[in-house]
Design an enzyme around this catalytic site. Structure first.
Site, mmCIF file in Angstrom:
data_model
loop_
_atom_site.group_PDB
_atom_site.id
_atom_site.type_symbol
_atom_site.label_atom_id
_atom_site.label_comp_id
_atom_site.label_asym_id
_atom_site.label_seq_id
_atom_site.Cartn_x
_atom_site.Cartn_y
_atom_site.Cartn_z
ATOM 1 C CG ASP A 56 35.313 39.330 30.545
ATOM 2 O OD1 ASP A 56 34.450 40.041 30.027
ATOM 3 O OD2 ASP A 56 35.118 38.686 31.605
ATOM 4 C CG ASP A 62 35.079 38.740 24.967
ATOM 5 O OD1 ASP A 62 35.732 39.013 25.990
ATOM 6 O OD2 ASP A 62 34.013 39.294 24.658
ATOM 7 C CD GLU A 113 34.564 44.439 30.616
ATOM 8 O OE1 GLU A 113 33.404 44.830 30.753
ATOM 9 O OE2 GLU A 113 34.923 43.287 30.930
ATOM 10 C CG HIS A 142 27.939 41.907 25.728
ATOM 11 N ND1 HIS A 142 29.150 42.490 25.398
ATOM 12 C CD2 HIS A 142 28.177 41.154 26.817
ATOM 13 C CE1 HIS A 142 30.067 42.103 26.261
ATOM 14 N NE2 HIS A 142 29.506 41.281 27.141
ATOM 15 C CG ASP A 143 28.526 43.691 29.550
ATOM 16 O OD1 ASP A 143 27.882 42.622 29.598
ATOM 17 O OD2 ASP A 143 29.763 43.739 29.513
HETATM 18 C C1 GLC Z 1 32.459 41.402 31.275
HETATM 19 C C2 GLC Z 1 31.529 40.970 30.176
HETATM 20 C C3 GLC Z 1 30.216 40.621 30.788
HETATM 21 C C4 GLC Z 1 30.425 39.490 31.764
HETATM 22 C C5 GLC Z 1 31.493 39.831 32.796
HETATM 23 C C6 GLC Z 1 31.953 38.610 33.548
HETATM 24 O O1 GLC Z 1 32.037 42.564 31.890
HETATM 25 O O2 GLC Z 1 31.434 41.965 29.180
HETATM 26 O O3 GLC Z 1 29.250 40.294 29.827
HETATM 27 O O4 GLC Z 1 29.233 39.200 32.426
HETATM 28 O O5 GLC Z 1 32.631 40.367 32.185
HETATM 29 O O6 GLC Z 1 32.719 37.778 32.718
#
Ligand code: GLC
Ligand code: CA
Length: 548
Positions: free
Chosen positions: A199, A97, A254, A315-316
């Site tokens: 991310d 990540d 992402e 995890h989100d």
């Molecule tokens: C992404 C991650 C998440 C995090 C966010 C801010 O969406 O997957 O867990 O809180 O970015 O970094």
């Protein structure tokens, strides 16, 4: 040429919750190392590690204080190097990540930036004066709730934070920031990582006029000017280009959206190898009509080289075992949806624990909530005058701890994750979603996952085959994947009733093997005539090579 990431199944490891090797209650890198054989046995060939860099962990590592250090809770650099090596020895790729949109407010760059308005690093972050008498520069909201601007009394300006106030957005229009971040990428590529999960990568550029965001028809802010802004594709392409200097590395973005139209732009118009397809991934309920529409769109709108990603968990988001549940049918549904994930066209991403059917954890009080998004929702509700019960309800809606409880390895205290109390609640301990037990039971969900992962690994058709047929009729989605002379037919029943399958697509085909997600001894001949699928049953049929 096909690339390695198009051929394998990935598995997301949320590091603090996977396996604790030193019994301090927090999962760590050595712990992952001890579970590589487990992963190999399951068949996954790629892991995605959530952030392990030095961090105060306001957002569990998505707030990086030093990109060049391993956080002491997770181990040290030697542990990281050993993990990469041990994974590679087992044929497992490792993608890491990378959080490039923001740093922790503890990062040295921000400590400098904060010192004075004329500090050398002032412009590394986004500082703005108040505009309308005292208030923040505009109405932009943080994605965790509340204003996205934090006032700093020392220099009398606001800094911008799209997430928590401890996660400060970097200024990507500053060339020095870019150079510094590109060095970070090179550092980890030199360590031998196989790629990056970027991310919130569509957040890097902003509308620098800081125009107010409009409000949509349900009264929520429409994030029109704080993501997907001009120049974003160029910046992303620079990040990809640096990475590709190191050869065949996988770069996965992402893009925070569940709108296919937007995801498609990032897929087709940038050099990213893939994005997370939240258009399917974050589906809130099991909806075969929507699922079918999205698969169809992805199939027709994406260019040959762009594969979608396939996942239902991370995890989100809440665990899909709970999210799609229909009382008593959870496991059947989990078998159905995983058959889709592992046989459809795309790159499967499993989230740790789904292979044993792990379920959501619901916090009973605010003390149990570790997630910053959950606790922020609670405090905002309280400030708006809601009572404790209502605030907790609202918090639980947002709380991402739901899917972050420790991996359930063994039928013992703390599920064998640690000998000491874990950093997060263990959830409901009265279930049989336990790896150890399921590995010993041939008919378990774990074995279903293993079977399909291995099948995909052995069958090029399931990796790269196109859809020869893609159909939705009544409650059934069916598709045929074909590659050269080989083909597979997949038939998925999304109803909690039996469903008749019209076998016209099977006529004149020679069947080599039939797998059912529920019937353990399939009679091979039984599918030749019209046949009935059980509620939520998934069928995978391998055709004989050379048959038409
Ligand atoms: C992404 C991650 C998440 C995090 C966010 C801010 O969406 O997957 O867990 O809180 O970015 O970094
Ligand atoms: Ca530990």
């Amino acid at each position: 040429m096909t690339s390695w990431w198009k051929e394998i199944v990935f598995y997301e490891i949320y590091i603090p919750s996977y396996f604790d090797s030193n019994n301090d209650g927090i999962g760590d890198l050595k712990g992952i190392g001890q579970k590589l054989d487990y992963l190999k046995e399951l068949g996954v060939e790629g892991i995605w590690l959530t952030p392990f860099y030095s961090s105060p962990k306001v957002d569990n590592g998505y707030d990086i204080a030093d990109y060049y250090q391993v956080d002491a809770d997770y181990g040290d650099m030697a542990d990281f190097e050993q993990l990469i090596e041990a994974a590679h020895d087992r044929g497992i790729k490792v993608i890491v990540d990378m959080v490039l949109n923001h740093t922790s407010n503890q990062h040295e760059w921000f400590r400098e930036s904060k010192k004075s308005r004329d500090n050398k690093k002032r412009d590394w972050y986004i500082w703005e004066p108040s505009t309308n008498n005292d208030g923040p520069p505009n109405n932009w909201e943080s994605f965790f709730g509340g204003s996205a601007w934090e006032y700093d009394s020392m220099t009398g300006e606001y800094y911008y934070n799209a997430f928590a106030k401890e996660q400060v957005d970097l200024n990507w229009s500053n060339e020095n920031v870019k150079e510094a971040v590109f060095d970070v990428l090179r550092f980890w590529l030199d360590k031998g990582v196989d790629g990056f999960r970027l991310d919130v990568i569509n957040f890097l550029t902003l509308n620098r006029k800081f125009t107010d965001n409009p409000t949509n028809n349900v009264g929520e802010q429409d994030h029109l000017y704080d993501k997907d802004q001009e120049g974003i594709f160029d910046v992303i392409n620079e990040v990809v280009a640096i990475t590709k200097e190191y050869g065949d590395k996988f770069v996965l973005g992402e893009v925070g959206s569940d709108e296919f139209n937007l995801l498609e732009k990032y897929m087709n118009e940038t050099d990213l190898d893939a994005v997370f397809n939240f258009n399917i991934g974050s589906m809130e309920t099991l909806n075969d009509k929507k699922l079918f529409r999205e698969i169809k769109k992805m199939d027709s709108k994406l260019s040959e080289i762009n594969l979608p990603t396939l996942f239902f968990g991370s995890h989100d988001m809440p665990r899909h075992y709970s999210r799609f549940s229909n009382l008593g049918n959870e496991e059947k549904i989990a078998r159905l949806t995983s058959t889709f994930l592992l046989t459809a066209k795309g790159i499967p991403f499993l989230y740790f624990g789904e292979e044993i059917g792990m379920q959501d954890f619901i916090a009973k009080n605010i003390e149990e909530i570790k997630d910053v998004q959950g606790s922020t929702a609670y405090h905002i509700a309280k400030e708006s005058g809601y009572n404790d019960k209502e605030a907790l309800k609202r918090a639980n809606k947002q709380n991402r701890d739901k899917s972050r409880t420790p991996m359930q390895w063994k039928n013992e205290k703390y599920f064998g994750f640690s000998k000491n109390e874990p950093w997060i609640n263990c959830g409901d301990t009265s279930n049989d979603s336990i790896a150890d037990l399921q590995i010993r039971d041939d008919r378990s969900l774990w074995h279903h996952y293993q079977y399909l992962i291995q099948l995909r690994k052995n069958e090029l058709t399931l990796q790269v085959g196109n859809y020869q047929m893609l159909n939705s009729e009544n409650s059934i989605i069916s598709y045929e994947r074909k590659f050269e002379q080989s083909s597979f037919m997949i038939i998925l029943n999304f109803a909690d009733d039996d469903a008749e399958y019209n076998t016209r697509d099977l006529v004149e085909k020679e069947i080599e093997h039939v797998y059912s997600s529920q019937r353990f001894e399939m009679e091979e001949g039984s599918v030749l005539n019209s046949f009935r699928l059980l509620p939520y049953e998934a069928i995978v049929i391998k055709m004989n090579k050379g048959a038409h």
